[in-house]
Design a protein around this motif. Sequence first.
Motif, short mmCIF file in Angstrom:
data_model
loop_
_atom_site.label_atom_id
_atom_site.label_comp_id
_atom_site.label_asym_id
_atom_site.label_seq_id
_atom_site.Cartn_x
_atom_site.Cartn_y
_atom_site.Cartn_z
N SER A 46 48.04 38.44 55.64
CA SER A 46 48.63 39.77 55.43
C SER A 46 48.36 40.30 54.02
N THR A 47 48.14 39.38 53.08
CA THR A 47 47.95 39.82 51.69
C THR A 47 46.48 40.00 51.33
N LYS A 48 45.67 38.95 51.61
CA LYS A 48 44.26 38.98 51.23
C LYS A 48 43.41 38.41 52.36
N ASP A 49 42.10 38.58 52.24
CA ASP A 49 41.17 38.05 53.23
C ASP A 49 41.01 36.55 53.00
N TYR A 54 38.49 31.60 50.33
CA TYR A 54 37.89 30.27 50.49
C TYR A 54 36.50 30.21 49.85
N VAL A 55 35.67 31.23 50.09
CA VAL A 55 34.30 31.24 49.56
C VAL A 55 34.29 31.33 48.04
N SER A 56 35.16 32.19 47.46
CA SER A 56 35.14 32.42 46.02
C SER A 56 35.81 31.32 45.21
N LYS A 57 36.83 30.68 45.78
CA LYS A 57 37.61 29.73 44.98
C LYS A 57 37.52 28.27 45.41
N LEU A 58 37.17 28.02 46.68
CA LEU A 58 37.26 26.65 47.17
C LEU A 58 35.94 26.06 47.64
#
Length: 230
Positions: A46-49, A54-58
């Motif tokens: 509900s807040t972010k994609d 996952y792709v940008s941070k993990l």
Amino acid sequence: MSNNVYSSLPKDIQDSPEAKNERQPPVSETTKKFVPNFVLNSIESSTKDPAKIYVSKLKGKVILLDNPLKTSEEKKKRIKLQKKKKVKVMSAKEKKETKIYEIPEECHKYDLFIPLNELWLQYMEELHGNSSPAVFVQKLLKADFHGALFTVSKSRCASYIGITGINIQETENMFKLITKDNKLKSIPKGHSVFTFQLKDYMFTLYGEQLRFRSATRATKKFKNKPNIDL
């Protein structure tokens, strides 16, 4: 050769028997997809994609699996428990109220402390050894006087002069002597001179120079001082 730490091993090493024996079993596709699916399902959509997060941070990064906050809280709890287990030290007021250092009246018997005096004489003979008078004087300043047979040779208070007894307790400002008639006398160190005999020698101690706790006196560096007037 590539500088990438995680680059593949050379072909000849990969095909060697040793490498084949050490090779880990293949990871299934289900296992590979578990972490991304778990992370994506855990993030609130509900807040972010979730996919972008996952792709940008993990993705492709080393992740600490332990919960640092939980570890920190556990550490605080452990420290708190250790503090509780520590033995509580009595304050000076509590010691005075409980009379922890007072010698019971039934123990005010000279004969009880004769063995202590004998042990002290052995201790002093070992301390003296073959020392010169100047060296022995320095040793005396730091010596333990529990068990010494003292005589008050001089004092500003005339009633103390001539009292002889075994020193059974020492404080910063007092020697407590038990006399042959089973009386406990508290003699102030200040303005008093004490003597004791060791073999064929008579030694004189100026109480004013000994006005320290025995533990403090054992580590203190003394300076030469002239005789002290009473």
